[in-house]
Design a protein around this motif. Structure first.
Motif, PDB file in Angstrom:
ATOM      1  N   SER A 168       8.394   0.520  -8.869  1.00 34.08           N
ATOM      2  CA  SER A 168       9.218  -0.289  -7.977  1.00 34.08           C
ATOM      3  C   SER A 168       8.370  -1.306  -7.226  1.00 34.08           C
ATOM      4  O   SER A 168       7.161  -1.362  -7.378  1.00 34.08           O
ATOM      5  N   GLU A 169       9.042  -2.109  -6.400  1.00 37.61           N
ATOM      6  CA  GLU A 169       8.297  -3.047  -5.559  1.00 37.61           C
ATOM      7  C   GLU A 169       7.437  -2.296  -4.558  1.00 37.61           C
ATOM      8  O   GLU A 169       6.451  -2.815  -4.053  1.00 37.61           O
ATOM      9  N   TYR A 170       7.821  -1.049  -4.272  1.00 35.98           N
ATOM     10  CA  TYR A 170       7.014  -0.185  -3.398  1.00 35.98           C
ATOM     11  C   TYR A 170       6.204   0.797  -4.242  1.00 35.98           C
ATOM     12  O   TYR A 170       6.279   2.005  -4.041  1.00 35.98           O
ATOM     13  N   LYS A 171       5.467   0.275  -5.183  1.00 41.09           N
ATOM     14  CA  LYS A 171       4.660   1.153  -6.039  1.00 41.09           C
ATOM     15  C   LYS A 171       3.631   1.875  -5.173  1.00 41.09           C
ATOM     16  O   LYS A 171       2.819   1.254  -4.499  1.00 41.09           O
ATOM     17  N   PHE A 172       3.676   3.211  -5.242  1.00 37.29           N
ATOM     18  CA  PHE A 172       2.878   4.024  -4.332  1.00 37.29           C
ATOM     19  C   PHE A 172       2.218   5.156  -5.140  1.00 37.29           C
ATOM     20  O   PHE A 172       2.682   6.298  -5.123  1.00 37.29           O
ATOM     21  N   VAL A 182      -2.230  -0.392   0.612  1.00 34.91           N
ATOM     22  CA  VAL A 182      -0.764  -0.498   0.713  1.00 34.91           C
ATOM     23  C   VAL A 182      -0.396  -1.441   1.852  1.00 34.91           C
ATOM     24  O   VAL A 182      -0.731  -1.196   3.012  1.00 34.91           O
ATOM     25  N   PHE A 188       2.822  -2.409   2.589  1.00 31.75           N
ATOM     26  CA  PHE A 188       4.216  -2.299   3.045  1.00 31.75           C
ATOM     27  C   PHE A 188       4.458  -1.044   3.886  1.00 31.75           C
ATOM     28  O   PHE A 188       5.590  -0.578   4.001  1.00 31.75           O
ATOM     29  N   GLU A 192       7.138  -1.404   6.498  1.00 27.86           N
ATOM     30  CA  GLU A 192       8.470  -1.798   6.056  1.00 27.86           C
ATOM     31  C   GLU A 192       9.395  -0.586   6.038  1.00 27.86           C
ATOM     32  O   GLU A 192       9.084   0.441   5.423  1.00 27.86           O
ATOM     33  N   PHE A 234      10.550   1.049   2.586  1.00 24.16           N
ATOM     34  CA  PHE A 234       9.658   1.985   1.903  1.00 24.16           C
ATOM     35  C   PHE A 234       9.873   3.408   2.409  1.00 24.16           C
ATOM     36  O   PHE A 234      10.022   4.346   1.618  1.00 24.16           O
TER      37      PHE A 234
END
Length: 333
Positions: free
Chosen positions: A53-57, A243, A245, A248, A251
């Motif tokens: 995802s856009e929040y790749k974690f 990281v 984000f 945000e 997330f």
């Protein structure tokens, strides 16, 4: 936290209850649908967080710890509500007796390793290959049942296991985005899934065979065990540095939803077992695995070779056959 056969196994499996009176069809369908939604959500949300995802974690240890904390908070709240509401009455109040903690700790060690390797596998392999990578839990379950419990497995069940193992090798050989690290994590997860099932059976007597009490203890102990591992792993330093984000809200909402889904799978399994038969529960789990693979093909557009597809089919077919054989054996007993 754990449908032992599936990998979104975040929590110990609730007790199996024999169905009483015939339940309305609408209630049965609702229970199955709730299980499917919760189970599929766990897999796809974890995949989204870890690598898609856009929040790749890509920090499986921290993700596992966060999900455990969410699960414990929900357990404590549910236990508190259970004093006043019949809806939550099956969840007892939170407790933490040190004598019981000492007896449950070995189970929690296995549980932490199972969850961590499961999330790592999901991060490193495609969802279409995920079922194959973790399919050896049946093989290790048979192995550990024989070596640790001295219980033999029937020839028919062994044949089903052989089909699963063949599917594992065929699917691995045909995987286009093959990862040795992901495959190793999947095999490791399978080992601890099998051990976890055995340890749950051996540990339940400590809490008077109450799975919800075991949930409280196992989740709390797992948090205590995993916290120093996260601190020493270096993940927190990488998270702060890499990281961007963390501030945000989106997330943290996604992370919290993932933790809630992990908690809900436990309730969903309880309701499906309560309102359906053991056979329906078995068929539902196998069918869900097939749908999970098909959805992964559609959403992630994973390239699948003919050999990889055949391996996936063998793994799912063997798993379904094994579940059917074990169900029939239990019925005869």
């Amino acid at each position: 936290m754990s449908e032992i056969k599936d990998n979104e196994k975040f929590l110990p499996t609730p007790a199996v209850h024999r169905p009483g009176p015939q339940h309305p069809l609408s209630l049965i369908i609702s229970a199955i649908a709730f299980y499917w939604v919760a189970s599929l959500s766990v897999v796809f949300l974890n995949k989204t967080i870890l690598s898609g995802s856009e929040y790749k974690f890509p920090y499986p240890l921290f993700v596992t710890l966060f999900q455990l904390v969410v699960a414990l908070v929900l357990l404590v709240i549910s236990g508190h509500l259970g004093k006043r509401s019949r809806t939550f009455s099956m969840v007892p109040p939170f407790e933490f007796d040190l004598d019981i903690v000492r007896k449950i700790a070995p189970l929690s060690v296995v549980y932490v390793l199972m969850l961590t390797l499961n999330n790592l596998c999901l991060q490193l392999v495609e969802v279409t290959f995920y079922q194959v990578a973790r399919s050896l839990s049946i093989f290790f379950n048979i192995l550990f049942t024989w070596t640790m419990l001295r219980q033999r497995t029937s020839g028919t069940a062994m044949l089903a296991c052989a089909i699963v193992v063949l599917g594992f090798f065929v699917g691995s050989y045909g995987e286009t985005n093959f990862s040795w690290a992901g495959l190793s994590a999947g095999v490791g997860s399978s080992i601890f899934v099998a051990l976890y099932g055995i340890y749950v059976k051996k540990t339940l007597s400590v809490v008077d065979n109450n799975q919800w009490r075991l949930l409280h203890y196992n989740t709390a102990i797992s948090i205590i065990l995993l916290t120093p591992i996260v601190l020493m792993s270096g993940e927190l330093g990488e998270i702060k540095k890499e990281v961007y984000f963390l501030d945000e809200a989106g997330f943290w909402v996604l992370m919290t939803i993932t933790g809630v889904a992990g908690f809900l799978i436990n309730t969903a399994m309880f309701l499906q077992i309560k309102y359906t038969t053991a056979l329906t529960n078995t068929i539902s789990g196998t069918a869900k695995s097939c749908v999970q693979t098909l959805l992964a093909m559609v959403f992630y557009q994973n390239p699948i070779t003919a050999m990889n597809g055949f391996g996936i089919f063998l793994s799912l077919f063997g798993s379904g056959l094994y579940s059917w054989v074990r169900y029939m054996e239990m019925q005869r007993k």
